[in-house]
Design an enzyme around this catalytic site. Structure first.
Site, PDB file in Angstrom:
ATOM      1  N   CYS A   1     -10.938   3.082   0.461  1.00 38.18           N
ATOM      2  CA  CYS A   1      -9.499   3.288   0.645  1.00 38.18           C
ATOM      3  C   CYS A   1      -9.143   2.502   1.896  1.00 38.18           C
ATOM      4  O   CYS A   1      -9.841   2.593   2.917  1.00 38.18           O
ATOM      5  CB  CYS A   1      -9.205   4.770   0.834  1.00 38.18           C
TER       6      CYS A   1
ATOM      7  N   HIS B   1      -6.975   2.887   4.054  1.00 33.28           N
ATOM      8  CA  HIS B   1      -6.659   3.667   5.252  1.00 33.28           C
ATOM      9  C   HIS B   1      -7.911   3.899   6.121  1.00 33.28           C
ATOM     10  O   HIS B   1      -7.802   4.079   7.332  1.00 33.28           O
ATOM     11  CB  HIS B   1      -6.104   5.048   4.878  1.00 33.28           C
TER      12      HIS B   1
ATOM     13  N   CYS C   1      -4.673  -1.509  -1.694  1.00 31.21           N
ATOM     14  CA  CYS C   1      -4.745  -0.078  -1.946  1.00 31.21           C
ATOM     15  C   CYS C   1      -5.832   0.178  -2.985  1.00 31.21           C
ATOM     16  O   CYS C   1      -5.736  -0.315  -4.119  1.00 31.21           O
ATOM     17  CB  CYS C   1      -3.382   0.391  -2.459  1.00 31.21           C
TER      18      CYS C   1
ATOM     19  N   ASP D   1       0.878  -1.174   0.000  1.00 32.00           N
ATOM     20  CA  ASP D   1       0.000   0.000   0.000  1.00 32.00           C
ATOM     21  C   ASP D   1       0.916   1.225   0.000  1.00 32.00           C
ATOM     22  O   ASP D   1       2.137   1.099   0.165  1.00 32.00           O
ATOM     23  CB  ASP D   1      -0.899  -0.001   1.260  1.00 32.00           C
ATOM     24  N   SER D   2       0.311   2.401  -0.115  1.00 30.31           N
ATOM     25  CA  SER D   2       1.112   3.626  -0.065  1.00 30.31           C
ATOM     26  C   SER D   2       1.604   3.921   1.360  1.00 30.31           C
ATOM     27  O   SER D   2       2.519   4.718   1.533  1.00 30.31           O
ATOM     28  CB  SER D   2       0.273   4.800  -0.553  1.00 30.31           C
TER      29      SER D   2
ATOM     30  N   GLU E   1      -2.262   8.795   8.497  1.00 31.15           N
ATOM     31  CA  GLU E   1      -0.792   8.656   8.490  1.00 31.15           C
ATOM     32  C   GLU E   1      -0.151   9.451   9.636  1.00 31.15           C
ATOM     33  O   GLU E   1       0.916   9.106  10.113  1.00 31.15           O
ATOM     34  CB  GLU E   1      -0.210   9.116   7.147  1.00 31.15           C
TER      35      GLU E   1
HETATM   36  N1  DGL Z   1      -4.667   3.228   1.107  1.00 32.43           N
HETATM   37  C1  DGL Z   1      -4.729   3.657  -0.231  1.00 32.43           C
HETATM   38  C2  DGL Z   1      -6.029   3.418  -0.900  1.00 32.43           C
HETATM   39  O1  DGL Z   1      -6.631   2.417  -0.547  1.00 32.43           O
HETATM   40  C3  DGL Z   1      -3.943   4.829  -0.656  1.00 32.43           C
HETATM   41  C4  DGL Z   1      -4.284   6.143  -0.134  1.00 32.43           C
HETATM   42  C5  DGL Z   1      -3.347   7.188  -0.655  1.00 32.43           C
HETATM   43  O2  DGL Z   1      -2.154   6.973  -0.674  1.00 32.43           O
HETATM   44  O3  DGL Z   1      -3.844   8.247  -1.068  1.00 32.43           O
HETATM   45  O4  DGL Z   1      -6.469   4.121  -1.765  1.00 32.43           O
END
Ligand code: DGL
Length: 274
Positions: free
Chosen positions: A185, A187, A73, A10-11, A151
């Site tokens: 997302c 996150h 992600c 993931d990011s 984050e």
């Molecule tokens: N967790 C990621 C997603 O599901 C990435 C969020 C991001 O880096 O903007 O989209």
């Protein structure tokens, strides 16, 4: 082959929502995680950049000799749609398993989707949901401030900044009468308790990380790809920025000590060497 690790990327910390569920469902599996914390967020970048980063992330996991790759992600899953084609290991993004779980959950046929700007702009969830059930009513909203809040650890239930931001983005969705909300997302499940508080108990929240972990566990089991060792699985975490912040958040979220197994890598330099 089946005793190789599962690769997840993931990011940033978002993909841990998938790892948490994987560890619950498949406790003997070894996991290699990459969080691209040096380049997060992906969700407001161009499609070209997201494709490039996704490729480099997958290549890193391939170099770790994994048997499967999960793009945990929503952004990568929505934008880098052909990533899996060139990988010679099992690959899944979060889109299909999440859309399927939401269609199964809705009773009134109204599904709301929240995600990063890139995910919402791509129209990926609309396409995926319509391909399963063309009659579903869909409402979408991008929530670009959620990823930086997560984050930066603004995840506590009493965090007024996060609570106000949730209200700001989810106001129209609450009014829409959707009975199912996709946290598109990975996150977002980290602030699920705050989203739940705002939306109330009548709306089913679909966690894209855990829906994908369930799908992956089913696939590995159906295809005889599960690890056959008796001992508990291990986890290694790689990040492209400092290890401290990640270790703290990951430990908190996974409810286990994460520090001796977190390593820094220079993803750009590794990609340049290829
Ligand atoms: N967790 C990621 C997603 O599901 C990435 C969020 C991001 O880096 O903007 O989209």
């Amino acid at each position: 082959m089946q005793n190789k690790p599962i690769g997840v990327f993931d990011s940033g910390v978002g993909g841990l929502t998938c790892v948490k569920e994987l560890r619950k469902l498949l406790p003997n599996e070894d996991i290699i995680y990459f969080g691209d914390t040096g380049r997060v967020p992906y969700g407001n970048r161009s499609n070209q950049t997201i494709n490039k980063y996704a490729r480099q992330d997958a290549d890193f996991l391939i170099s770790k000799n994994v048997k499967a790759i999960i793009a945990a992600c929503g952004t990568v899953s929505s934008v880098a749609t052909s990533l899996g084609d060139s990988l010679n290991v099992f690959y899944t993004g979060v889109l299909k398993p999440t859309a399927k779980a939401a269609v199964k959950a809705t009773k009134n046929g109204k599904i709301a989707v929240i995600g990063t700007t890139a995910t919402i702009k791509s129209g990926s969830y609309e396409r995926e949901i319509m391909s399963i059930h063309p009659e579903i009513n869909i409402i979408t909203q991008d929530c670009p401030l959620f990823v930086p809040l997560v984050e930066n650890g603004f995840v506590d239930n009493n965090n007024q900044i996060t609570r106000l931001t949730v209200e700001h983005y989810l106001k129209n969705i609450k009014l829409s009468g959707a009975d199912t909300l996709i946290l598109g997302c990975t996150h977002y499940p980290i602030i699920k308790h705050i989203i739940r508080d705002y939306m109330g108990d009548n709306v089913t929240l679909i966690d894209s990380g855990s829906a994908t972990a369930e799908y992956c566990a089913g696939y590995l089991s159906d295809n005889n790809m599960l690890n056959n060792k008796e001992s508990a699985g291990t986890a290694e975490f790689y990040v492209s920025d400092t290890t401290e912040g990640f270790s703290m958040l990951a430990g908190l979220f996974l409810n286990e000590k994460v520090s001796n197994n977190v390593y820094h890598i220079d993803i750009g330099a590794l990609a340049a060497k290829k």
